[in-house]
Scaffold this active site. Structure first.
Site, PDB file in Angstrom:
ATOM      1  N   HIS A 232      45.683 -25.078  81.142  1.00 49.53           N
ATOM      2  CA  HIS A 232      44.868 -25.318  79.943  1.00 49.53           C
ATOM      3  C   HIS A 232      44.177 -24.020  79.524  1.00 49.53           C
ATOM      4  CE1 HIS A 232      41.695 -27.179  77.461  1.00 49.53           C
ATOM      5  NE2 HIS A 232      42.361 -28.324  77.528  1.00 49.53           N
TER       6      HIS A 232
ATOM      7  N   ARG B  65      36.681 -32.401  82.267  1.00 49.30           N
ATOM      8  CA  ARG B  65      35.357 -31.780  82.400  1.00 49.30           C
ATOM      9  C   ARG B  65      34.669 -32.154  83.707  1.00 49.30           C
ATOM     10  NH1 ARG B  65      34.617 -30.344  77.020  1.00 49.30           N
ATOM     11  NH2 ARG B  65      32.849 -28.964  76.670  1.00 49.30           N
TER      12      ARG B  65
ATOM     13  N   GLU C  15      34.340 -38.969  77.550  1.00 51.60           N
ATOM     14  CA  GLU C  15      35.284 -39.789  76.783  1.00 51.60           C
ATOM     15  C   GLU C  15      34.951 -41.281  76.803  1.00 51.60           C
ATOM     16  OE1 GLU C  15      36.136 -37.387  78.942  1.00 51.60           O
ATOM     17  OE2 GLU C  15      37.176 -35.898  77.718  1.00 51.60           O
TER      18      GLU C  15
ATOM     19  N   HIS D 108      42.441 -30.542  83.643  1.00 52.86           N
ATOM     20  CA  HIS D 108      41.472 -30.013  82.675  1.00 52.86           C
ATOM     21  C   HIS D 108      40.171 -30.801  82.595  1.00 52.86           C
ATOM     22  CE1 HIS D 108      41.670 -33.157  79.567  1.00 52.86           C
ATOM     23  NE2 HIS D 108      42.935 -33.278  79.905  1.00 52.86           N
TER      24      HIS D 108
ATOM     25  N   ASP E 294      39.436 -40.572  72.186  1.00 50.69           N
ATOM     26  CA  ASP E 294      38.098 -40.507  72.779  1.00 50.69           C
ATOM     27  C   ASP E 294      37.526 -39.106  72.835  1.00 50.69           C
ATOM     28  OD1 ASP E 294      39.678 -39.316  74.665  1.00 50.69           O
ATOM     29  OD2 ASP E 294      39.665 -41.009  76.057  1.00 50.69           O
TER      30      ASP E 294
ATOM     31  N   GLU F 181      44.278 -46.086  69.426  1.00 54.57           N
ATOM     32  CA  GLU F 181      44.071 -46.055  70.887  1.00 54.57           C
ATOM     33  C   GLU F 181      42.670 -46.592  71.219  1.00 54.57           C
ATOM     34  OE1 GLU F 181      43.638 -42.567  73.777  1.00 54.57           O
ATOM     35  OE2 GLU F 181      45.801 -42.794  73.742  1.00 54.57           O
TER      36      GLU F 181
HETATM   37  C1  UD1 Z   1      39.081 -31.776  75.065  1.00 59.71           C
HETATM   38  C2  UD1 Z   1      38.523 -33.197  75.011  1.00 59.71           C
HETATM   39  C3  UD1 Z   1      39.163 -34.060  76.081  1.00 59.71           C
HETATM   40  C4  UD1 Z   1      40.681 -33.977  76.029  1.00 59.71           C
HETATM   41  C5  UD1 Z   1      41.123 -32.507  76.064  1.00 59.71           C
HETATM   42  C6  UD1 Z   1      42.605 -32.398  75.899  1.00 59.71           C
HETATM   43  C7  UD1 Z   1      36.188 -33.520  74.332  1.00 59.71           C
HETATM   44  C8  UD1 Z   1      34.783 -33.504  74.764  1.00 59.71           C
HETATM   45  N1  UD1 Z   1      37.095 -33.160  75.261  1.00 59.71           N
HETATM   46  O1  UD1 Z   1      38.655 -31.223  76.307  1.00 59.71           O
HETATM   47  O2  UD1 Z   1      38.753 -35.404  75.905  1.00 59.71           O
HETATM   48  O3  UD1 Z   1      41.209 -34.667  77.139  1.00 59.71           O
HETATM   49  O4  UD1 Z   1      40.493 -31.813  74.979  1.00 59.71           O
HETATM   50  O5  UD1 Z   1      43.074 -31.139  76.299  1.00 59.71           O
HETATM   51  O6  UD1 Z   1      36.475 -33.814  73.199  1.00 59.71           O
HETATM   52  N2  UD1 Z   1      40.282 -23.488  74.301  1.00 59.71           N
HETATM   53  C9  UD1 Z   1      40.895 -22.461  73.620  1.00 59.71           C
HETATM   54  N3  UD1 Z   1      41.971 -22.750  72.811  1.00 59.71           N
HETATM   55  C10 UD1 Z   1      42.452 -24.015  72.663  1.00 59.71           C
HETATM   56  C11 UD1 Z   1      41.818 -25.057  73.359  1.00 59.71           C
HETATM   57  C12 UD1 Z   1      40.731 -24.784  74.168  1.00 59.71           C
HETATM   58  O7  UD1 Z   1      40.502 -21.320  73.726  1.00 59.71           O
HETATM   59  O8  UD1 Z   1      43.439 -24.211  71.922  1.00 59.71           O
HETATM   60  C13 UD1 Z   1      39.142 -23.179  75.218  1.00 59.71           C
HETATM   61  C14 UD1 Z   1      37.833 -22.798  74.502  1.00 59.71           C
HETATM   62  O9  UD1 Z   1      37.148 -21.870  75.279  1.00 59.71           O
HETATM   63  C15 UD1 Z   1      37.065 -24.118  74.503  1.00 59.71           C
HETATM   64  C16 UD1 Z   1      37.476 -24.678  75.858  1.00 59.71           C
HETATM   65  O10 UD1 Z   1      38.842 -24.349  75.996  1.00 59.71           O
HETATM   66  O11 UD1 Z   1      35.672 -23.914  74.357  1.00 59.71           O
HETATM   67  C17 UD1 Z   1      37.290 -26.163  76.040  1.00 59.71           C
HETATM   68  O12 UD1 Z   1      37.823 -26.892  74.938  1.00 59.71           O
HETATM   69  P1  UD1 Z   1      37.174 -28.323  74.576  1.00 59.71           P
HETATM   70  O13 UD1 Z   1      37.921 -28.909  73.424  1.00 59.71           O
HETATM   71  O14 UD1 Z   1      35.689 -28.199  74.440  1.00 59.71           O
HETATM   72  O15 UD1 Z   1      37.377 -29.167  75.894  1.00 59.71           O
HETATM   73  P2  UD1 Z   1      38.702 -29.677  76.601  1.00 59.71           P
HETATM   74  O16 UD1 Z   1      38.458 -29.583  78.069  1.00 59.71           O
HETATM   75  O17 UD1 Z   1      39.871 -29.026  76.010  1.00 59.71           O
HETATM   76  N1  UDP Z   2      51.117 -31.368  77.026  1.00 61.63           N
HETATM   77  C1  UDP Z   2      51.791 -30.354  76.346  1.00 61.63           C
HETATM   78  N2  UDP Z   2      51.860 -29.113  76.931  1.00 61.63           N
HETATM   79  C2  UDP Z   2      51.302 -28.842  78.139  1.00 61.63           C
HETATM   80  C3  UDP Z   2      50.608 -29.877  78.807  1.00 61.63           C
HETATM   81  C4  UDP Z   2      50.525 -31.127  78.225  1.00 61.63           C
HETATM   82  O1  UDP Z   2      52.306 -30.573  75.256  1.00 61.63           O
HETATM   83  O2  UDP Z   2      51.415 -27.695  78.602  1.00 61.63           O
HETATM   84  C5  UDP Z   2      51.001 -32.696  76.384  1.00 61.63           C
HETATM   85  C6  UDP Z   2      51.383 -33.886  77.227  1.00 61.63           C
HETATM   86  O3  UDP Z   2      52.762 -34.194  77.071  1.00 61.63           O
HETATM   87  C7  UDP Z   2      50.488 -34.988  76.685  1.00 61.63           C
HETATM   88  C8  UDP Z   2      49.275 -34.240  76.166  1.00 61.63           C
HETATM   89  O4  UDP Z   2      49.637 -32.877  76.090  1.00 61.63           O
HETATM   90  O5  UDP Z   2      51.076 -35.674  75.575  1.00 61.63           O
HETATM   91  C9  UDP Z   2      48.101 -34.435  77.072  1.00 61.63           C
HETATM   92  O6  UDP Z   2      47.080 -33.563  76.715  1.00 61.63           O
HETATM   93  P1  UDP Z   2      45.877 -33.250  77.666  1.00 61.63           P
HETATM   94  O7  UDP Z   2      46.273 -33.454  79.075  1.00 61.63           O
HETATM   95  O8  UDP Z   2      45.369 -31.899  77.268  1.00 61.63           O
HETATM   96  O9  UDP Z   2      44.774 -34.306  77.218  1.00 61.63           O
HETATM   97  P2  UDP Z   2      44.473 -35.826  77.593  1.00 61.63           P
HETATM   98  O10 UDP Z   2      45.690 -36.625  77.370  1.00 61.63           O
HETATM   99  O11 UDP Z   2      43.999 -35.837  79.015  1.00 61.63           O
HETATM  100  O12 UDP Z   2      43.356 -36.190  76.672  1.00 61.63           O
END
Ligand code: UD1
Ligand code: UDP
Length: 380
Positions: free
Chosen positions: A242, A211, A132, A209, A96, A118
C-alpha cells in the site's frame, strides 16, 4: 433526465463503483456525473484508467499522512461548494471509507437523497475496523436507499430499524468487477512477476493496510513474513505494498533482504486479479480481497480479530487468524504443508454476488427517481 452523482475516493470504492458508473453511462435514463474526492491519488487513478472512467469533478483532497478529520472536512467542504453549482437528484456512495460517509453527510445537508452501496456490513465492534464500522453505521442513518450485498447485511439493517422497502439485496459489485477483469490475463508491468508466473512456484499473496493494525501489529506481520520466507525457500511471497508510508515503515524492514519475498508497488486491478488467480494462499486484512478470493477458490487467512463479511467464513474458505506473529506463521505453515487443511478451504464459492449487482443497483436507483423498476434481489 435525473442526474445521479457517484462519489468515491479510494481504490476499493473505485473498483466497486466502476460497474455502476459504466451501467449508468450506458443507460438512457440518467445523466451520470462522476465526482472523486482524491482521498487516494495513484491508487484511485489506476482503477479509473483501467475502467476508462474520467471524473467530471475531482476535489483532489489527498495529503500525505492525512488525518481522518482532514479527509472528512476537506470532502464536505469541497462537496458543499460543488452542490451549490451542480446539485444532483441523488448521490451514490460506496462502503465505509471516510470519503463515503463525508459524501453522504454533505448530500444529506443539501437535501439530496443518498444511495448507499454495500450497506449493512457490521463487525459489531465500533473500534474494529476503525473507523469503518462507525462510518457505515452513520451512512445507514441518513441514506434513502440501501444496497445490501447479502441477506445477512439486509438482516443487520432491519435489526437497526431500517425500513424493508428501502433495502435491496444486490450482491456486491466487486464480483461484477472481478468477473469482467480476471480472465484478461493482462501482462505484469513488473518483470519479476512475469518470471514468477512462468516459474510455477507456489505463491503466498499478501496485502495489509488496516489503520488499527498499523504499528506493532504490522511490524509483527513483517516478522512473520520473514520467518515464512525462511522456512519455505521454494515459496514466493508477493506483497504489493500500500502507498501509506506508515504501512511501509512497519512491514518492510523485516523482509527487505529476503530473496523469495517480492515487494511491488500497488498492482493495477487487472494485474492484481491475475496474481490472485495464480496464488496458492492469500494472507490479507483487506475487505475486498476477502470477497474476491473465495470466488476463485483461494484459501484466505484474514489478519483481523473479527469481520463484517462472515459469509465466506461460514462457507469455509476464509479463516480469521488475527495479527499475532506466531499464529500467522503457524496458520500459513498448516495450509502449505497439510493437504487436508488446504483442500478444506480451497473451494470456489460465491456468497458475495453473481455479477449482476450493478444492474440491480441502477434499477433500484431508477425506481427511487421514478424512471424505472427494481429487478429481483440476489440470493446466494
Ligand atoms: C483508506 C480507507 C480504508 C480503506 C483503504 C483502502 C478511510 C478512513 N480509510 O485507508 O477504509 O480500506 O483506504 O486502501 O477512509 N497514499 C498515497 N497515495 C495513494 C493512497 C494513499 O500517497 O494513492 C498515502 C498518503 O500518505 C495517505 C495515506 O496513504 O495519507 C493513507 O491514505 P488514507 O486514504 O488516509 O488511508 P488508507 O489506509 O488508504
Ligand atoms: N487491489 C489492487 N491492487 C493491489 C491490491 C489490491 O487492485 O495491489 C484490489 C483488490 O483486488 C480489491 C481492492 O483492491 O478489490 C481492495 O482494496 P484495499 O485492500 O486497499 O481496501 P479494502 O477492500 O480493505 O477497503
Amino acid at each position: 433526465m435525473p442526474s445521479v452523482m457517484p462519489i468515491f475516493g479510494t481504490r476499493p470504492e473505485a473498483i466497486k463503483m466502476a460497474p455502476i458508473v459504466i451501467a449508468l453511462q450506458q443507460s438512457d435514463d440518467f445523466d451520470c456525473v462522476v465526482t472523486v474526492t482524491g482521498q487516494h491519488r495513484e491508487m484511485l487513478d489506476q482503477v479509473n484508467d483501467l475502467f476508462g472512467i474520467v471524473p467530471d469533478h475531482d476535489l483532489n483532497i489527498l495529503q500525505q499522512r492525512q488525518s481522518l478529520s482532514a479527509i472528512m472536512t476537506r470532502t464536505i467542504d469541497g462537496l458543499d461548494k460543488l452542490f451549490t453549482i451542480n446539485k444532483p437528484d441523488a448521490v451514490i456512495v460506496q462502503g465505509d471509507t471516510t470519503t463515503s460517509t463525508a459524501g453522504a453527510i454533505a448530500a444529506f445537508y443539501h437535501g439530496i437523497p443518498v444511495v448507499h452501496v454495500e450497506a449493512g456490513l457490521r463487525s459489531g465492534d465500533l473500534f474494529s475496523p476503525f473507523p469503518e464500522e462507525a462510518n457505515r453505521k452513520i451512512t445507514s442513518q441518513i441514506a434513502s436507499l440501501h444496497l445490501a450485498p447479502t441477506s445477512t447485511s439486509k438482516a443487520n439493517l432491519l435489526a437497526e430499524g431500517i425500513a424493508e422497502e428501502d433495502i435491496v439485496v444486490s450482491g456486491n459489485t466487486v464480483i461484477d468487477a472481478l468477473l469482467t477483469t480476471v480472465d484478461k490475463n493482462v501482462p505484469f508491468s513488473d518483470s519479476r512477476l512475469e518470471e514468477l508466473a512462468a516459474s510455477g512456484r507456489r505463491i503466498l499473496l499478501v496485502t495489509t493496510h488496516r489503520r488499527e493494525n498499523q504499528g506493532d501489529a504490522m511490524r509483527g506481520v513483517g516478522r512473520a513474513l520473514a520467518r515464512i520466507a525462511e522456512n519455505e525457500p521454494d515459496l514466493l511471497v508477493v506483497l504489493p505494498v500500500h502507498k501509506n508510508p506508515a504501512v511501509r515503515e512497519a512491514v518492510l524492514p523485516a523482509i527487505e533482504d529476503k530473496a523469495n519475498v517480492i515487494v511491488t508497488e500497488p498492482l493495477a486491478y487487472g494485474e492484481f486479479t491475475r496474481m490472485l488467480s495464480l496464488a496458492h494462499v492469500v494472507l490479507t486484512d483487506s475487505g475486498g480481497v476477502q470477497e474476491e478470493a473465495p470466488s476463485l477458490g483461494k484459501p484466505v487467512l484474514v489478519m483481523r480479530e473479527n469481520t463484517e463479511r462472515p459469509e465466506a467464513v461460514f462457507a469455509g474458505t476464509v479463516a480469521l487468524i488475527g495479527t499475532d506473529e506466531e499464529r500467522i506463521v503457524k496458520e500459513v505453515d498448516r495450509l502449505l504443508n497439510q493437504p487436508d487443511a488446504f483442500d478444506a478451504m480451497a473451494n470456489a464459492v460465491n456468497p458475495y454476488g453473481d455479477g449482476r449487482a450493478a444492474a440491480r443497483t441502477v434499477a433500484a436507483v431508477a425506481e427511487l427517481l421514478g424512471v424505472g423498476n427494481r429487478i429481483a434481489d440476489f440470493s446466494s
